[in-house]
Design a protein around this motif. Structure first.
Motif, PDB file in Angstrom:
ATOM      1  N   SER A   1      11.870 -16.787  23.682  1.00 54.17           N
ATOM      2  CA  SER A   1      11.614 -16.677  25.111  1.00 54.17           C
ATOM      3  C   SER A   1      10.571 -15.596  25.346  1.00 54.17           C
ATOM      4  O   SER A   1      10.406 -14.686  24.533  1.00 54.17           O
ATOM      5  CB  SER A   1      12.900 -16.324  25.869  1.00 54.17           C
ATOM      6  N   ALA A   2       9.865 -15.749  26.447  1.00 52.29           N
ATOM      7  CA  ALA A   2       8.895 -14.742  26.876  1.00 52.29           C
ATOM      8  C   ALA A   2       9.028 -14.602  28.385  1.00 52.29           C
ATOM      9  O   ALA A   2       9.207 -15.602  29.085  1.00 52.29           O
ATOM     10  CB  ALA A   2       7.478 -15.153  26.497  1.00 52.29           C
ATOM     11  N   ARG A   3       8.962 -13.368  28.843  1.00 51.66           N
ATOM     12  CA  ARG A   3       8.997 -13.097  30.274  1.00 51.66           C
ATOM     13  C   ARG A   3       7.850 -12.149  30.590  1.00 51.66           C
ATOM     14  O   ARG A   3       7.744 -11.089  29.978  1.00 51.66           O
ATOM     15  CB  ARG A   3      10.314 -12.449  30.652  1.00 51.66           C
ATOM     16  N   ILE A   4       7.027 -12.571  31.527  1.00 48.81           N
ATOM     17  CA  ILE A   4       5.836 -11.797  31.876  1.00 48.81           C
ATOM     18  C   ILE A   4       5.762 -11.722  33.395  1.00 48.81           C
ATOM     19  O   ILE A   4       5.905 -12.738  34.072  1.00 48.81           O
ATOM     20  CB  ILE A   4       4.556 -12.477  31.325  1.00 48.81           C
ATOM     21  N   GLU A   5       5.537 -10.515  33.917  1.00 48.83           N
ATOM     22  CA  GLU A   5       5.471 -10.337  35.361  1.00 48.83           C
ATOM     23  C   GLU A   5       4.452  -9.268  35.711  1.00 48.83           C
ATOM     24  O   GLU A   5       4.319  -8.289  34.994  1.00 48.83           O
ATOM     25  CB  GLU A   5       6.855  -9.883  35.837  1.00 48.83           C
ATOM     26  N   ARG A   6       3.758  -9.481  36.810  1.00 44.48           N
ATOM     27  CA  ARG A   6       2.810  -8.470  37.270  1.00 44.48           C
ATOM     28  C   ARG A   6       3.588  -7.331  37.901  1.00 44.48           C
ATOM     29  O   ARG A   6       4.428  -7.542  38.756  1.00 44.48           O
ATOM     30  CB  ARG A   6       1.837  -9.068  38.283  1.00 44.48           C
ATOM     31  N   LYS A   7       3.310  -6.108  37.457  1.00 42.82           N
ATOM     32  CA  LYS A   7       4.015  -4.924  37.963  1.00 42.82           C
ATOM     33  C   LYS A   7       3.030  -4.027  38.695  1.00 42.82           C
ATOM     34  O   LYS A   7       2.612  -2.996  38.181  1.00 42.82           O
ATOM     35  CB  LYS A   7       4.648  -4.146  36.807  1.00 42.82           C
ATOM     36  N   GLY A   8       2.599  -4.452  39.857  1.00 46.20           N
ATOM     37  CA  GLY A   8       1.700  -3.643  40.678  1.00 46.20           C
ATOM     38  C   GLY A   8       0.435  -3.241  39.946  1.00 46.20           C
ATOM     39  O   GLY A   8      -0.185  -4.046  39.267  1.00 46.20           O
ATOM     40  N   ARG A   9       0.066  -1.980  40.060  1.00 42.66           N
ATOM     41  CA  ARG A   9      -1.171  -1.497  39.431  1.00 42.66           C
ATOM     42  C   ARG A   9      -1.069  -1.385  37.913  1.00 42.66           C
ATOM     43  O   ARG A   9      -2.068  -1.220  37.234  1.00 42.66           O
ATOM     44  CB  ARG A   9      -1.543  -0.142  40.011  1.00 42.66           C
ATOM     45  N   GLU A  10       0.143  -1.427  37.375  1.00 47.92           N
ATOM     46  CA  GLU A  10       0.323  -1.336  35.919  1.00 47.92           C
ATOM     47  C   GLU A  10      -0.171  -2.595  35.207  1.00 47.92           C
ATOM     48  O   GLU A  10      -0.309  -2.596  33.997  1.00 47.92           O
ATOM     49  CB  GLU A  10       1.808  -1.146  35.570  1.00 47.92           C
ATOM     50  N   GLY A  11      -0.369  -3.673  35.937  1.00 48.66           N
ATOM     51  CA  GLY A  11      -0.775  -4.933  35.318  1.00 48.66           C
ATOM     52  C   GLY A  11       0.437  -5.707  34.841  1.00 48.66           C
ATOM     53  O   GLY A  11       1.537  -5.548  35.362  1.00 48.66           O
ATOM     54  N   TYR A  12       0.248  -6.524  33.829  1.00 45.19           N
ATOM     55  CA  TYR A  12       1.327  -7.379  33.342  1.00 45.19           C
ATOM     56  C   TYR A  12       2.202  -6.631  32.347  1.00 45.19           C
ATOM     57  O   TYR A  12       1.720  -5.909  31.478  1.00 45.19           O
ATOM     58  CB  TYR A  12       0.758  -8.657  32.727  1.00 45.19           C
ATOM     59  N   ARG A  13       3.502  -6.835  32.492  1.00 44.99           N
ATOM     60  CA  ARG A  13       4.504  -6.252  31.606  1.00 44.99           C
ATOM     61  C   ARG A  13       5.525  -7.338  31.303  1.00 44.99           C
ATOM     62  O   ARG A  13       5.737  -8.240  32.102  1.00 44.99           O
ATOM     63  CB  ARG A  13       5.227  -5.080  32.280  1.00 44.99           C
ATOM     64  N   GLY A  14       6.187  -7.197  30.160  1.00 45.55           N
ATOM     65  CA  GLY A  14       7.226  -8.164  29.857  1.00 45.55           C
ATOM     66  C   GLY A  14       7.720  -8.038  28.440  1.00 45.55           C
ATOM     67  O   GLY A  14       7.523  -7.007  27.775  1.00 45.55           O
ATOM     68  N   SER A  15       8.362  -9.098  27.980  1.00 47.15           N
ATOM     69  CA  SER A  15       8.931  -9.079  26.641  1.00 47.15           C
ATOM     70  C   SER A  15       8.825 -10.458  26.005  1.00 47.15           C
ATOM     71  O   SER A  15       8.816 -11.474  26.688  1.00 47.15           O
ATOM     72  CB  SER A  15      10.391  -8.644  26.697  1.00 47.15           C
ATOM     73  N   PHE A  16       8.751 -10.444  24.694  1.00 44.39           N
ATOM     74  CA  PHE A  16       8.768 -11.654  23.882  1.00 44.39           C
ATOM     75  C   PHE A  16       9.933 -11.479  22.924  1.00 44.39           C
ATOM     76  O   PHE A  16      10.024 -10.442  22.253  1.00 44.39           O
ATOM     77  CB  PHE A  16       7.437 -11.798  23.130  1.00 44.39           C
TER      78      PHE A  16
END
Length: 162
Positions: A68-83
């Motif tokens: 699984s992979a989860r990716i989300e835009r976190k404001g000014r930090e850009g994209y964050r998530g996990s694989f």
């Protein structure tokens, strides 16, 4: 330019990744070089957020590994998530990245001293290629490649706006 127009390629990319995908992959470097596998994923986008979730698994012989992979835009930090549960689990953290255009994304990944990138390209509405590369010295070395085909009947152009 408005923020909405800047986010349009991101939205287009993630929406085009929605649906069911299957296809082969191969480990192209390292200890398990030459290992071939088959994957099946379902892509979805989170309500009211920019990003995506991929759930499924890959099979080698009679063994299946959930992925699984989860990716989300976190404001000014850009994209964050996990694989695969992130670096705290068995996987990698997604620590940055961007949507290059409506057909390509590149995410920065890491786990402990391992640094690399995960790139996904959607050359047409019914196929996607994913490459994971790690940094060795000053070079990015591809280690995993996948070529997935769409197996649902969703027409990307018919996805209703939220």
């Amino acid at each position: 330019a408005s923020g909405a127009s800047a986010a349009e390629p991101d939205k287009q990319f993630f929406q085009s990744a929605e649906g069911k995908w299957v296809g082969p992959g191969e480990i192209v470097a390292g200890k398990y070089k030459g290992t071939k596998f088959n994957c099946s994923f379902t892509g979805s986008t989170p309500d009211g957020k920019m990003g995506m979730t991929l759930d499924g698994g890959c099979r080698v012989g009679m063994f299946t590994q959930q992925m699984s992979a989860r990716i989300e835009r976190k404001g000014r930090e850009g994209y964050r998530g996990s694989f695969m549960g992130g670096a705290a689990g068995a996987g990698l953290d997604i620590v940055g990245g961007n949507v290059v255009d409506a057909r390509k994304v590149v995410f920065t990944i890491n786990r402990n001293q391992l640094r690399g990138v995960m790139q996904a390209r959607i050359p047409d509405d019914n196929s996607v290629t994913v490459t994971v590369a790690v940094r060795v010295s000053d070079q990015l070395v591809p280690v995993i490649g996948m070529s997935l085909k769409r197996v649902d009947t969703v027409e990307v152009g018919s996805i209703a706006p939220n």
